[in-house]
Design a protein around this motif. Sequence first.
Motif, short mmCIF file in Angstrom:
data_model
loop_
_atom_site.label_atom_id
_atom_site.label_comp_id
_atom_site.label_asym_id
_atom_site.label_seq_id
_atom_site.Cartn_x
_atom_site.Cartn_y
_atom_site.Cartn_z
N GLY A 11 0.82 -1.21 0.00
CA GLY A 11 0.00 0.00 0.00
C GLY A 11 0.85 1.26 0.00
N ARG A 12 0.21 2.41 -0.10
CA ARG A 12 0.91 3.69 -0.14
C ARG A 12 1.63 3.99 1.17
NH1 ARG A 12 2.68 5.64 -4.26
NH2 ARG A 12 2.66 7.72 -3.43
N THR A 13 1.24 3.38 2.28
CA THR A 13 1.90 3.65 3.55
C THR A 13 2.98 2.64 3.88
OG1 THR A 13 0.20 2.42 4.74
CG2 THR A 13 -0.15 4.80 4.49
N ALA A 14 3.18 1.67 3.01
CA ALA A 14 4.21 0.65 3.23
C ALA A 14 5.60 1.28 3.02
CB ALA A 14 4.01 -0.52 2.27
N PRO A 15 6.62 0.70 3.62
CA PRO A 15 7.96 1.22 3.38
C PRO A 15 8.37 1.02 1.93
CG PRO A 15 8.05 -0.81 4.66
CD PRO A 15 6.61 -0.44 4.52
N GLY A 16 9.31 1.81 1.48
CA GLY A 16 9.80 1.67 0.11
C GLY A 16 10.48 0.34 -0.11
N MET A 17 10.38 -0.16 -1.32
CA MET A 17 11.01 -1.43 -1.67
C MET A 17 12.11 -1.25 -2.71
SD MET A 17 7.57 -3.76 -1.78
CE MET A 17 8.42 -5.25 -2.22
N ARG A 18 12.14 -0.09 -3.36
CA ARG A 18 13.14 0.24 -4.36
C ARG A 18 13.56 1.69 -4.15
NH1 ARG A 18 9.39 -0.08 -8.98
NH2 ARG A 18 7.87 -0.28 -7.34
N HIS A 19 14.77 2.00 -4.56
CA HIS A 19 15.21 3.39 -4.49
C HIS A 19 15.90 3.75 -5.80
CE1 HIS A 19 19.33 1.95 -3.41
NE2 HIS A 19 18.62 0.99 -2.86
N ARG A 20 15.75 5.01 -6.16
CA ARG A 20 16.32 5.49 -7.41
C ARG A 20 16.84 6.91 -7.22
NH1 ARG A 20 12.11 2.35 -9.20
NH2 ARG A 20 12.62 0.91 -10.88
N THR A 21 17.87 7.22 -7.94
CA THR A 21 18.35 8.60 -7.97
C THR A 21 17.33 9.44 -8.72
OG1 THR A 21 20.64 7.83 -8.01
CG2 THR A 21 20.24 10.07 -8.75
N ILE A 22 17.08 10.63 -8.24
CA ILE A 22 16.15 11.54 -8.90
C ILE A 22 16.95 12.63 -9.61
CG2 ILE A 22 14.38 13.30 -8.54
CD1 ILE A 22 13.28 11.56 -6.28
N THR A 23 16.70 12.77 -10.89
CA THR A 23 17.29 13.86 -11.67
C THR A 23 16.23 14.93 -11.81
OG1 THR A 23 18.70 12.31 -12.88
CG2 THR A 23 18.37 14.50 -13.85
N PRO A 24 16.42 16.08 -11.17
CA PRO A 24 15.41 17.13 -11.27
C PRO A 24 15.17 17.55 -12.72
CG PRO A 24 16.97 17.61 -9.50
CD PRO A 24 17.53 16.45 -10.29
N SER A 25 13.91 17.85 -13.02
CA SER A 25 13.53 18.27 -14.37
C SER A 25 12.32 19.19 -14.29
CB SER A 25 13.18 17.04 -15.23
OG SER A 25 12.63 17.44 -16.46
N ASP A 26 12.32 20.22 -15.09
CA ASP A 26 11.17 21.11 -15.15
C ASP A 26 10.09 20.58 -16.09
OD1 ASP A 26 12.31 22.87 -13.33
OD2 ASP A 26 13.19 24.13 -14.89
#
Length: 88
Positions: A11-26
């Motif tokens: 669910g949306r309140t579950a802990p994350g299972m994957r992580h990714r680098t975020i590249t900011p973009s407009d």
Amino acid sequence: MSDPFGSHAVGRTAPGMRHRTITPSDTVDLAVSGERPRVIVCTVAGNVAIRDDAGTVITYPLTAGQPLLFSPCRVMATGTTATVVGWW
């Protein structure tokens, strides 16, 4: 070792299972396979400008290690000086 919770729905309140680098973009949203990150976490201190579903952009000052408990649709390049990762 098998996952004892593998048959449970995530669910949306579950802990994350994957992580990714975020590249900011407009111009590019954060959705990965139709999902947005559950939370973003700051790895290098600075400001992060995030956009919500309504198109509202707010800038938050973050310290290294600080989570931002928000599921943004976009991390803006304009106004973002922090380095952040997303937890999906």
